[in-house]
Design a protein around this motif. Sequence first.
Motif, PDB file in Angstrom:
ATOM      1  N   SER A   1      40.377  29.443  43.096  1.00 21.62           N
ATOM      2  CA  SER A   1      40.656  29.751  43.701  1.00 21.62           C
ATOM      3  C   SER A   1      40.132  30.334  44.851  1.00 21.62           C
ATOM      4  CB  SER A   1      42.410  31.032  43.353  1.00 21.62           C
ATOM      5  OG  SER A   1      41.358  32.112  43.140  1.00 21.62           O
TER       6      SER A   1
ATOM      7  N   SER B   1      49.746  29.578  42.627  1.00 24.03           N
ATOM      8  CA  SER B   1      51.033  30.188  43.276  1.00 24.03           C
ATOM      9  C   SER B   1      51.646  29.862  43.997  1.00 24.03           C
ATOM     10  CB  SER B   1      50.739  31.992  43.154  1.00 24.03           C
ATOM     11  OG  SER B   1      49.774  32.264  43.819  1.00 24.03           O
TER      12      SER B   1
ATOM     13  N   ALA C   1      45.342  28.680  34.520  1.00 20.33           N
ATOM     14  CA  ALA C   1      45.110  30.010  35.220  1.00 20.33           C
ATOM     15  C   ALA C   1      45.346  31.110  35.128  1.00 20.33           C
ATOM     16  CB  ALA C   1      44.639  29.338  37.291  1.00 20.33           C
TER      17      ALA C   1
ATOM     18  N   SER D   1      49.571  33.307  26.159  1.00 24.32           N
ATOM     19  CA  SER D   1      48.783  34.444  25.013  1.00 24.32           C
ATOM     20  C   SER D   1      49.299  35.109  23.737  1.00 24.32           C
ATOM     21  CB  SER D   1      48.746  35.529  26.323  1.00 24.32           C
ATOM     22  OG  SER D   1      48.516  36.338  25.444  1.00 24.32           O
TER      23      SER D   1
HETATM   24  P1  NAD Z   1      39.448  34.190  32.954  1.00 24.34           P
HETATM   25  O1  NAD Z   1      39.627  34.976  34.574  1.00 24.34           O
HETATM   26  O2  NAD Z   1      38.144  34.400  33.046  1.00 24.34           O
HETATM   27  O3  NAD Z   1      39.739  32.550  34.130  1.00 24.34           O
HETATM   28  C1  NAD Z   1      40.710  32.858  34.866  1.00 24.34           C
HETATM   29  C2  NAD Z   1      40.568  31.893  36.134  1.00 24.34           C
HETATM   30  O4  NAD Z   1      41.694  31.243  37.227  1.00 24.34           O
HETATM   31  C3  NAD Z   1      39.536  31.745  37.306  1.00 24.34           C
HETATM   32  O5  NAD Z   1      38.818  31.178  37.642  1.00 24.34           O
HETATM   33  C4  NAD Z   1      40.841  32.552  38.608  1.00 24.34           C
HETATM   34  O6  NAD Z   1      39.487  32.400  39.047  1.00 24.34           O
HETATM   35  C5  NAD Z   1      41.731  31.417  37.791  1.00 24.34           C
HETATM   36  N1  NAD Z   1      42.088  32.185  38.695  1.00 24.34           N
HETATM   37  C6  NAD Z   1      43.520  33.146  39.476  1.00 24.34           C
HETATM   38  N2  NAD Z   1      44.357  33.470  39.973  1.00 24.34           N
HETATM   39  C7  NAD Z   1      44.141  32.188  40.404  1.00 24.34           C
HETATM   40  C8  NAD Z   1      45.440  31.344  41.132  1.00 24.34           C
HETATM   41  N3  NAD Z   1      46.222  31.982  42.423  1.00 24.34           N
HETATM   42  N4  NAD Z   1      44.966  30.270  41.191  1.00 24.34           N
HETATM   43  C9  NAD Z   1      43.792  29.052  40.720  1.00 24.34           C
HETATM   44  N5  NAD Z   1      43.538  29.665  40.113  1.00 24.34           N
HETATM   45  C10 NAD Z   1      43.433  31.135  39.902  1.00 24.34           C
HETATM   46  O7  NAD Z   1      40.553  34.504  32.253  1.00 24.34           O
HETATM   47  P2  NAD Z   1      40.470  33.522  31.062  1.00 24.34           P
HETATM   48  O8  NAD Z   1      39.814  34.759  29.616  1.00 24.34           O
HETATM   49  O9  NAD Z   1      39.139  32.600  31.062  1.00 24.34           O
HETATM   50  O10 NAD Z   1      41.808  33.142  30.647  1.00 24.34           O
HETATM   51  C11 NAD Z   1      42.244  31.650  30.713  1.00 24.34           C
HETATM   52  C12 NAD Z   1      43.358  31.967  30.834  1.00 24.34           C
HETATM   53  O11 NAD Z   1      43.864  32.252  29.093  1.00 24.34           O
HETATM   54  C13 NAD Z   1      44.372  32.689  31.332  1.00 24.34           C
HETATM   55  O12 NAD Z   1      46.199  32.352  31.595  1.00 24.34           O
HETATM   56  C14 NAD Z   1      44.868  33.908  30.076  1.00 24.34           C
HETATM   57  O13 NAD Z   1      46.129  34.175  30.916  1.00 24.34           O
HETATM   58  C15 NAD Z   1      44.702  33.878  29.170  1.00 24.34           C
HETATM   59  N6  NAD Z   1      44.133  34.529  28.148  1.00 24.34           N
HETATM   60  C16 NAD Z   1      42.829  34.860  27.791  1.00 24.34           C
HETATM   61  C17 NAD Z   1      42.765  35.645  26.384  1.00 24.34           C
HETATM   62  C18 NAD Z   1      41.621  36.440  26.821  1.00 24.34           C
HETATM   63  O14 NAD Z   1      41.212  37.133  26.310  1.00 24.34           O
HETATM   64  N7  NAD Z   1      40.510  36.222  27.771  1.00 24.34           N
HETATM   65  C19 NAD Z   1      43.495  35.936  25.499  1.00 24.34           C
HETATM   66  C20 NAD Z   1      44.628  34.829  25.885  1.00 24.34           C
HETATM   67  C21 NAD Z   1      45.289  34.333  27.039  1.00 24.34           C
END
Ligand code: NAD
Length: 251
Positions: free
Chosen positions: A38, A66, A92, A142
Motif C-alpha cells: 500500500s 480498500s 493484506a 485469523s
Molecule cells: P504485516 O502487518 O506484517 O503485513 C501486512 C501487509 O499488508 C503489510 O505489508 C501492509 O503494508 C499490507 N497492507 C495493509 N493495508 C493494506 C492496504 N490497504 N492495501 C494493500 N496492502 C495493505 O502483517 P502479517 O502479520 O504478515 O499479517 C498478514 C495477514 O495475516 C493479515 O491479513 C493478518 O490479519 C493475518 N494474520 C496475522 C497473524 C499474526 O499473528 N501475524 C495471525 C492471524 C492472521
Amino acid sequence: MTDLTGKTALVTGSARGIGKAIALRYAKLGANIVINYSSDTANGEQALKEVHEHGGQAIAVQADISEAADVDRLFAEAEERFGSADIVVANAGLELLGVPITDLTDEQIDNMVNVNARGALLTMHRAAKNISDNGRIVYIASTAIANPVPGAGLYTATKAPGRYFAEVLARETSDRGITVNIIQPGPIDDAGVFIDSIPADSPFRSLQAAGRIGDRIGTPKDVADAAEYLVSDLAAWVSGTTIGVTGGLPQ
Ligand code: NAD
C-alpha cells in the motif's frame, strides 16, 4: 515437489510478513509473482529484489486494497505483464489488538472495516472475475474468528466476512475448476517467539500461550507451508475449507 512454473501468483500485502513469505515460496516453486503493497514502497522494492534473487519474474504494484479502482489497477497490471492470474492470495490486513470496543474511535472502525473486510472482499471479487480456469484463491483469515478475545473485537469482526465470502465463492466457482480456501493463522511472529508488544496481562497473551507447539508460536513459514499445499496438486479436491495454522487453537 510443487511445480508452479508458468503460473502467475498475486499476493496482496506481500511486501513483508506472511504475504512476503508466501510470495517468496511461490517464486521458489517457479511462479511469476505480483507483489502488492500500500504505502511501504521500500519494503515493496525489497520484496521484489528477493523474488528476483530466486530467479523469478515479478512486478511490484502499489495499490490500496480498500479502494476498488486500485484493486482493478492491480489486476490490470498483473494481466498486462503476465496474463490472467492463476493464484490469488488475499492476505493484506491490519491488526488492532488491546483496544476494548468502548474505546474504539470511528476512524479506527472505518479503517479496519475498509481494509480487512472491504479490501478482502474486493480482492476475492476481482480474483473470481479475472483468475484463469482451474485457478486457486486463498484468503488469510485469523484464528481470532474462533477465539473471541477482549481487545480484539474490531480485528475479529473485520477478519470474519472474508471467510464466509470465500466459502460461498468456492461453491460459485467450482464449475470453472477453481478452488477457494481459507487459512486461519494463530499467533505468528517472524522468529516464532512471543510478541513482546502485547502487554503481559492482555488476554491475547494467553491466546499466544495456548497457540503453540513445543516452545514456539507460529512463523510466516508455517503459513507459507499451508499456502503451498493449497495451490499444489495435492489439494486439487480441497475447496471451501479452512486450514488452521494455529499451534492447536480452535479454528
Ligand atoms: P504485516 O502487518 O506484517 O503485513 C501486512 C501487509 O499488508 C503489510 O505489508 C501492509 O503494508 C499490507 N497492507 C495493509 N493495508 C493494506 C492496504 N490497504 N492495501 C494493500 N496492502 C495493505 O502483517 P502479517 O502479520 O504478515 O499479517 C498478514 C495477514 O495475516 C493479515 O491479513 C493478518 O490479519 C493475518 N494474520 C496475522 C497473524 C499474526 O499473528 N501475524 C495471525 C492471524 C492472521
